[in-house]
Design an enzyme around this catalytic site. Sequence first.
Site, PDB file in Angstrom:
ATOM      1  N   HIS A  16       0.846  -1.202   0.000  1.00 56.77           N
ATOM      2  CA  HIS A  16       0.000   0.000   0.000  1.00 56.77           C
ATOM      3  C   HIS A  16       0.880   1.252   0.000  1.00 56.77           C
ATOM      4  CE1 HIS A  16      -3.612   2.355   1.592  1.00 56.77           C
ATOM      5  NE2 HIS A  16      -2.603   3.184   1.788  1.00 56.77           N
ATOM      6  N   GLU A  17       1.850   1.292   0.908  1.00 51.76           N
ATOM      7  CA  GLU A  17       2.722   2.458   1.005  1.00 51.76           C
ATOM      8  C   GLU A  17       3.659   2.553  -0.206  1.00 51.76           C
ATOM      9  OE1 GLU A  17       1.934   4.480   3.094  1.00 51.76           O
ATOM     10  OE2 GLU A  17       0.905   3.348   4.659  1.00 51.76           O
ATOM     11  N   HIS A  65       1.886   4.257  -3.090  1.00 51.25           N
ATOM     12  CA  HIS A  65       1.922   5.715  -2.949  1.00 51.25           C
ATOM     13  C   HIS A  65       3.273   6.266  -3.403  1.00 51.25           C
ATOM     14  CE1 HIS A  65      -1.882   6.263  -0.957  1.00 51.25           C
ATOM     15  NE2 HIS A  65      -1.550   5.587   0.138  1.00 51.25           N
TER      16      HIS A  65
END
Length: 266
Positions: free
Chosen positions: A58-59, A62
Amino acid sequence: MTATSIRPRDRRISPVFLGILAVTAVAGWATWTGFAARPGVAVFLFVTAAWVVSLCLHEYAHARTALHSGDISIAAKGYLTLNPVKYTHALLSIVLPVAFVIMGGIGLPGGAVFIERGRIRGRWRHSLISAVGPLTNVLFAVVCTAPFWLDALDGVPADFRFALAFLALLQVTAAILNFLPVPGLDGYGVIEPWLSHGVRRQVEPFAPFGLLFVFALLWLPALNGAFFDAVDGILSALGISDLETYCGQNLYRFWQETDTFCSVSR
């Protein structure tokens, strides 16, 4: 420095992440084969490690999108290595999400990569950077539920099936919560570039408390029920029953007594 001139070590996958992947694989194998004396321990390790892997991805989503949108400082911060300890708020991105899974079976949104937004031009790019995180959870949920909606469960052991169902529940809850247009969450980050400067300035002080506000609302029985009804509806559409997610969570909490219904289903 450009995206193509980033040092190789800034792109190299961290041994920490590889270790978490290894725990996921070994615990998944133990869950599948029934190798562990207590199946719940294997399920606990498998789901927790897989959940941390999804948080890292998820990170990373980004960070990677921000890199290709113009923020080349991302690489030097270690975000491209998938190392969870490199995040600016490891407590928010890793520790609290894992704690909430253990306590309540909710996929807590993370969000702790520091992006230098001033380097990025274009509202669509800003929106995409915020959107790709929860979209990663959506993709993870699709993968976890694939055996169910593809009707490919023949030969899949019950414990492994329950573990996948519970892991899918975590991904769906994380995606829904992350997409809420609440300051501090990715959903607000998607719409923020399209708001007026005045509105953004008024909302900015509330960003640190957005997640706390959401969880305060989830303590209200009516909203909590509506939220999990929506989650159950999505999982049902993907072929996962309430019993499977319940038994997955029941197995995950190995320190509690196993429910009779789940023992019979196994």
